[in-house]
Each structure stands twice: as C-alpha cells, then as structure tokens.
Design an enzyme around this catalytic site. Structure first.
Site, PDB file in Angstrom:
ATOM      1  CG  ASP A   8      -0.907   3.147   3.830  1.00  0.00           C
ATOM      2  OD1 ASP A   8       0.200   2.583   3.848  1.00  0.00           O
ATOM      3  OD2 ASP A   8      -1.181   4.107   3.098  1.00  0.00           O
ATOM      4  CG  ASN A  74      -0.792  10.703  -0.119  1.00  0.00           C
ATOM      5  OD1 ASN A  74      -0.392   9.639   0.345  1.00  0.00           O
ATOM      6  ND2 ASN A  74      -1.986  10.832  -0.652  1.00  0.00           N
ATOM      7  CG  HIS A  75      -3.715  11.022   3.112  1.00  0.00           C
ATOM      8  ND1 HIS A  75      -4.541  11.991   2.588  1.00  0.00           N
ATOM      9  CD2 HIS A  75      -3.817   9.946   2.292  1.00  0.00           C
ATOM     10  CE1 HIS A  75      -5.120  11.519   1.497  1.00  0.00           C
ATOM     11  NE2 HIS A  75      -4.698  10.286   1.285  1.00  0.00           N
TER      12      HIS A  75
END
Ligand code: FE2
Ligand code: FE2
Length: 268
Positions: A8, A74-75
C-alpha cells in the site's frame, strides 16, 4: 519470471518517491512485472472514510514509471476520481463484490511470460462505513472466479485483509494452484516470505510504502485511537500523513516457467 510486489502506497509523496526509484528497482531485481497496491496513494478528503483513495494523477504517475498493475482494496472506492481510476486498464480492484466498473483481475503478457493478477477483499477489511460494495466470502468467490475460466499463466493474488490467520489459511488452501499470494491492508510488514509445499509463495503483509512515523502505518492513528475510546472521531480534523523517512514495503518473487514459485525475498 520475476515479480516485484509493493504494498500500500500511502500519499502522493510516497508515490512520487517510488516512481522515481522504480526503474532502478526494476533493473536491480530484474523484475519482469511490477504490481503495486496503491489504494492509499492519494490522501484527499476531509472525512475519515473518504480520504484514502487514489487520484488519476497519482495513479498515472505510477503507471508512467512502469508499474504494470495497480491493485486496491477497501479504499478503491474513495477519492474524487473513482470512475476514471477504475477505467484505467492497469488498475485492478477487488473482484469478489458487485461492481461493474473496472476489473478484478488482469493478465499481463511480456513475450512468453504471462502473469494474471487477482485482487480480493476479505470481509475482515470491509468497514461498515466504507463506500466499497460489501465483499463476498473469499472461498466461494475464488471457486467462482477460478471455476468459470482457467486463469492464464502464473497467478498472483493480492489478498487485502485484516487477519494474518485468514491470509495464511487462504494461501494454504490455494497452495499449488497459484504462484503467489501477497497480503495487503494492515500496512505493517511481516518479516518472512514462505514457499509453501505445493509451490506457492506467500507473504502475510507486504507493508506500506510511505512515511514511517507514528505507528508505521503511514498516517497519524489518532482517529483509530479516538474510535477505540468511543469518541466521535468524525469530529476530529482530517487524517494526517505521518512524517519521517519513507519506507518500501515490497517483496521479489521468482516464478518458474511451470508457475511454481522458487523464491520470495523481502527488499528494503
Ligand atoms: Fe491500505
Ligand atoms: Fe485497506
């Protein structure tokens, strides 16, 4: 085939930092394909659940630097440019939910090297307040995806999940059927890379790529702490990126022509 998998990316500065180093990293590790989870590469919004997505500007910066596939989590549904970001052919969003935009898997080809990248979102990483559609359970999702069409070439799964045990269980359940499973989402890197008995490479958490301050997650955890205390974290100021030196969360995976992983090593 050699795959560089990066965890990430947090913030535009970290994205630019990675983009600048990518040609050298690619050469140094002789990477055929580079897969980067960039779900937090643009911290934009004032609201806690909307500020951690991607913008097309930052995603394009990564793509122009040579990233072959950008995965999410999820983003993937946060930020101002969701439609445009998901429309980029190199962007992969979680496959196991109801979404017509974008794609959940992507097959990369370079000569006779073929790598299919699949992104899955565990329900453990799906917060009730998030904009993403709620994900379906992992195993039925996998059997649906792999049952409908044989996945071409070597297969790498980015499993975006909260639980190390769940990631390990899923990796073992798929051992020998995929080339690699890399965990993302919790941002703190796990030390070991594993070669499972059936030939699947596995790492629980790639780790975030971004500023190391505070807890190492890339941003100030004050909102998480406030929520834990039962306080109204939505009244706090917007999330702040951490400060401090930038870290790279990444592994290099070697995959044979038969699709079996032969090495997995963490790089810094
Ligand atoms: Fe993340
Ligand atoms: Fe996440």
């Amino acid at each position: 085939m050699t795959v560089l998998a990066v965890g990430d990316v947090v913030g535009a500065e970290a994205a630019a930092w990675l983009a600048a180093r990518l040609p050298r990293l690619r050469e140094e590790h002789r990477a055929d394909f580079v897969v980067v989870n960039a779900e937090n590469c643009a911290v934009t919004g004032p609201l806690p659940m909307d500020g951690f997505g991607m913008t097309v500007e930052v995603v394009d910066l990564l793509l122009e630097a040579g990233v072959d596939a950008v995965t999410g989590g999820n983003h993937s549904w946060d930020g101002p440019d969701v439609d445009e970001v998901l429309a980029r052919p190199q962007v992969v969003r979680p496959a196991n939910l109801d979404e017509t935009r974008g794609r959940g898997l992507l097959t990369l080809r370079d000569g006779d090297r073929v790598l299919t990248v699949l992104n899955l979102l565990s329900p453990t990483a799906a917060l009730p307040a998030m904009k993403a559609p709620q994900p379906r359970e992992l195993w039925p999702s996998w059997t649906g995806i792999a049952g409908e069409q044989p996945l071409p070439g070597a297969v790498l799964i980015d499993l975006h999940g909260e639980s190390p045990w769940e990631k390990a269980a899923f990796a073992h359940a798929l051992d020998g059927r995929i080339s690699a499973l890399v965990g993302t989402h919790t941002h703190d890197p796990t030390l070991r890379g594993h070669l499972l008995p059936g030939g699947t490479a596995y790492v629980t958490e790639l780790g975030m790529t971004g500023p190391l301050g505070f807890t190492g997650g890339g941003f100030d955890p004050v909102h998480f702490a406030a929520r834990l205390r039962g306080e109204d974290f939505t009244r706090l100021p917007a999330y702040q990126l951490a400060t401090g030196p930038l870290a790279l969360g990444a592994v290099v995976i070697e995959i044979t022509a038969q699709g079996t992983a032969s090495a997995v090593r963490r790089i810094h």
